[in-house]
Scaffold this motif. Structure first.
Motif, PDB file in Angstrom:
ATOM      1  N   SER A 293      73.020 -10.754  55.253  1.00  0.00           N
ATOM      2  CA  SER A 293      72.608 -12.122  55.582  1.00  0.00           C
ATOM      3  C   SER A 293      71.092 -12.315  55.571  1.00  0.00           C
ATOM      4  CB  SER A 293      73.168 -12.513  56.949  1.00  0.00           C
ATOM      5  OG  SER A 293      72.702 -11.636  57.951  1.00  0.00           O
TER       6      SER A 293
ATOM      7  N   GLU B 251      70.752 -20.836  61.035  1.00  0.00           N
ATOM      8  CA  GLU B 251      71.680 -19.780  61.456  1.00  0.00           C
ATOM      9  C   GLU B 251      70.986 -18.480  61.841  1.00  0.00           C
ATOM     10  OE1 GLU B 251      71.791 -21.606  58.643  1.00  0.00           O
ATOM     11  OE2 GLU B 251      72.517 -20.403  56.937  1.00  0.00           O
ATOM     12  N   ASP B 252      69.690 -18.387  61.649  1.00  0.00           N
ATOM     13  CA  ASP B 252      68.934 -17.227  62.123  1.00  0.00           C
ATOM     14  C   ASP B 252      68.556 -17.368  63.600  1.00  0.00           C
ATOM     15  OD1 ASP B 252      67.212 -17.225  58.985  1.00  0.00           O
ATOM     16  OD2 ASP B 252      68.809 -15.858  59.612  1.00  0.00           O
TER      17      ASP B 252
END
Length: 125
Positions: free
Chosen positions: A63, A89-90
Protein backbone atom coordinates in the motif's frame (compact mmCIF):
# COMPACT_ATOMS: atom_id res chain seq x y z
CA UNK A 1 17.05 -1.46 26.84
CA UNK A 2 16.03 0.73 23.93
CA UNK A 3 13.68 3.69 24.03
CA UNK A 4 12.10 5.04 20.86
CA UNK A 5 10.67 8.51 20.35
CA UNK A 6 8.78 9.40 17.19
CA UNK A 7 8.25 12.88 15.81
CA UNK A 8 7.21 14.58 12.60
CA UNK A 9 3.54 13.75 12.40
CA UNK A 10 0.90 16.32 11.60
CA UNK A 11 -1.94 17.40 9.34
CA UNK A 12 -1.31 17.50 5.60
CA UNK A 13 -3.44 17.71 2.47
CA UNK A 14 -3.74 14.78 0.11
CA UNK A 15 -0.74 14.63 -2.18
CA UNK A 16 1.50 16.23 0.40
CA UNK A 17 4.55 14.93 2.21
CA UNK A 18 5.75 14.33 5.75
CA UNK A 19 8.96 12.94 7.20
CA UNK A 20 8.71 10.96 10.42
CA UNK A 21 11.70 10.47 12.69
CA UNK A 22 12.37 7.81 15.30
CA UNK A 23 15.18 8.58 17.71
CA UNK A 24 16.55 5.62 19.62
CA UNK A 25 18.27 5.86 22.97
CA UNK A 26 20.48 2.95 23.84
CA UNK A 27 22.70 1.09 21.43
CA UNK A 28 21.23 -0.18 18.16
CA UNK A 29 23.32 -3.14 17.05
CA UNK A 30 23.85 -4.38 13.54
CA UNK A 31 21.34 -7.21 13.72
CA UNK A 32 18.43 -5.01 14.65
CA UNK A 33 15.41 -4.58 12.41
CA UNK A 34 13.71 -1.21 12.71
CA UNK A 35 10.17 -0.76 11.46
CA UNK A 36 7.23 1.54 11.10
CA UNK A 37 3.70 0.37 11.79
CA UNK A 38 0.47 2.31 11.74
CA UNK A 39 -2.92 1.96 13.34
CA UNK A 40 -6.11 3.67 12.25
CA UNK A 41 -9.15 3.93 14.55
CA UNK A 42 -10.97 0.63 14.76
CA UNK A 43 -8.30 -1.22 12.79
CA UNK A 44 -5.44 -3.51 13.68
CA UNK A 45 -1.87 -2.30 13.72
CA UNK A 46 -0.39 -2.85 10.28
CA UNK A 47 3.12 -3.07 8.91
CA UNK A 48 4.36 -0.14 6.84
CA UNK A 49 8.11 -0.55 6.33
CA UNK A 50 11.23 -2.11 7.84
CA UNK A 51 14.96 -1.66 7.51
CA UNK A 52 17.89 -3.76 8.71
CA UNK A 53 20.32 -1.62 10.65
CA UNK A 54 23.54 -3.17 9.34
CA UNK A 55 22.93 -3.70 5.62
CA UNK A 56 20.13 -1.21 5.10
CA UNK A 57 17.81 -3.62 3.28
CA UNK A 58 14.34 -2.11 3.21
CA UNK A 59 10.89 -3.61 2.81
CA UNK A 60 7.51 -2.00 2.29
CA UNK A 61 3.84 -2.83 2.46
CA UNK A 62 2.25 -2.89 -0.98
CA UNK A 63 0.00 0.00 0.00
CA UNK A 64 2.95 2.37 0.44
CA UNK A 65 5.48 1.01 -2.05
CA UNK A 66 6.71 3.73 -4.36
CA UNK A 67 5.44 6.50 -2.08
CA UNK A 68 7.25 5.93 1.24
CA UNK A 69 10.99 5.61 1.84
CA UNK A 70 12.61 4.30 5.01
CA UNK A 71 16.17 5.20 5.90
CA UNK A 72 18.50 5.32 8.91
CA UNK A 73 21.27 7.51 10.21
CA UNK A 74 23.58 5.31 12.23
CA UNK A 75 25.51 8.24 13.71
CA UNK A 76 22.31 9.72 15.10
CA UNK A 77 20.64 6.41 15.99
CA UNK A 78 17.60 7.58 14.06
CA UNK A 79 15.24 6.00 11.57
CA UNK A 80 13.22 8.07 9.12
CA UNK A 81 10.09 7.52 7.09
CA UNK A 82 9.65 9.90 4.19
CA UNK A 83 6.04 9.84 3.05
CA UNK A 84 5.19 11.32 -0.33
CA UNK A 85 1.91 11.33 -2.20
CA UNK A 86 -0.07 10.99 1.00
CA UNK A 87 -3.66 9.78 0.77
CA UNK A 88 -6.53 10.07 3.25
CA UNK A 89 -6.25 6.33 3.85
CA UNK A 90 -2.75 6.89 5.23
CA UNK A 91 -4.32 8.62 8.23
CA UNK A 92 -3.27 6.75 11.37
CA UNK A 93 -1.02 6.79 14.40
CA UNK A 94 2.43 5.78 13.23
CA UNK A 95 4.66 3.75 15.53
CA UNK A 96 8.35 3.02 15.41
CA UNK A 97 9.49 -0.42 16.56
CA UNK A 98 12.75 -2.27 17.13
CA UNK A 99 13.46 -5.99 16.90
CA UNK A 100 16.88 -6.99 18.30
CA UNK A 101 16.73 -10.39 16.63
CA UNK A 102 16.13 -9.14 13.09
CA UNK A 103 13.40 -11.72 12.57
CA UNK A 104 12.29 -12.80 9.12
CA UNK A 105 8.73 -12.21 10.31
CA UNK A 106 9.23 -8.48 10.18
CA UNK A 107 5.63 -7.70 9.25
CA UNK A 108 4.33 -9.10 12.54
CA UNK A 109 4.04 -6.64 15.45
CA UNK A 110 4.64 -9.49 17.92
CA UNK A 111 8.32 -9.88 16.98
CA UNK A 112 9.19 -6.34 18.02
CA UNK A 113 10.39 -5.82 21.59
CA UNK A 114 10.48 -2.04 21.69
CA UNK A 115 7.88 0.51 20.63
CA UNK A 116 7.58 4.27 20.56
CA UNK A 117 4.59 6.20 21.78
CA UNK A 118 3.32 6.96 18.28
CA UNK A 119 2.80 10.10 16.23
CA UNK A 120 -0.46 11.10 14.55
CA UNK A 121 -0.59 11.55 10.79
CA UNK A 122 -3.78 13.03 9.37
CA UNK A 123 -4.31 13.45 5.63
CA UNK A 124 -7.21 15.61 4.54
CA UNK A 125 -8.96 15.14 1.20
Amino acid sequence: QVQLVESGGGLVQAGGSLRLSCAASGRIFGGYAMAWFRQAPGKEREFVSAIWWNVGNAYYADSVKGRFTISRDSAKNTVFLLMNGLKPEDTAVYYCAADPSGSHYYTRPSVYDYWGQGTQVTVSS
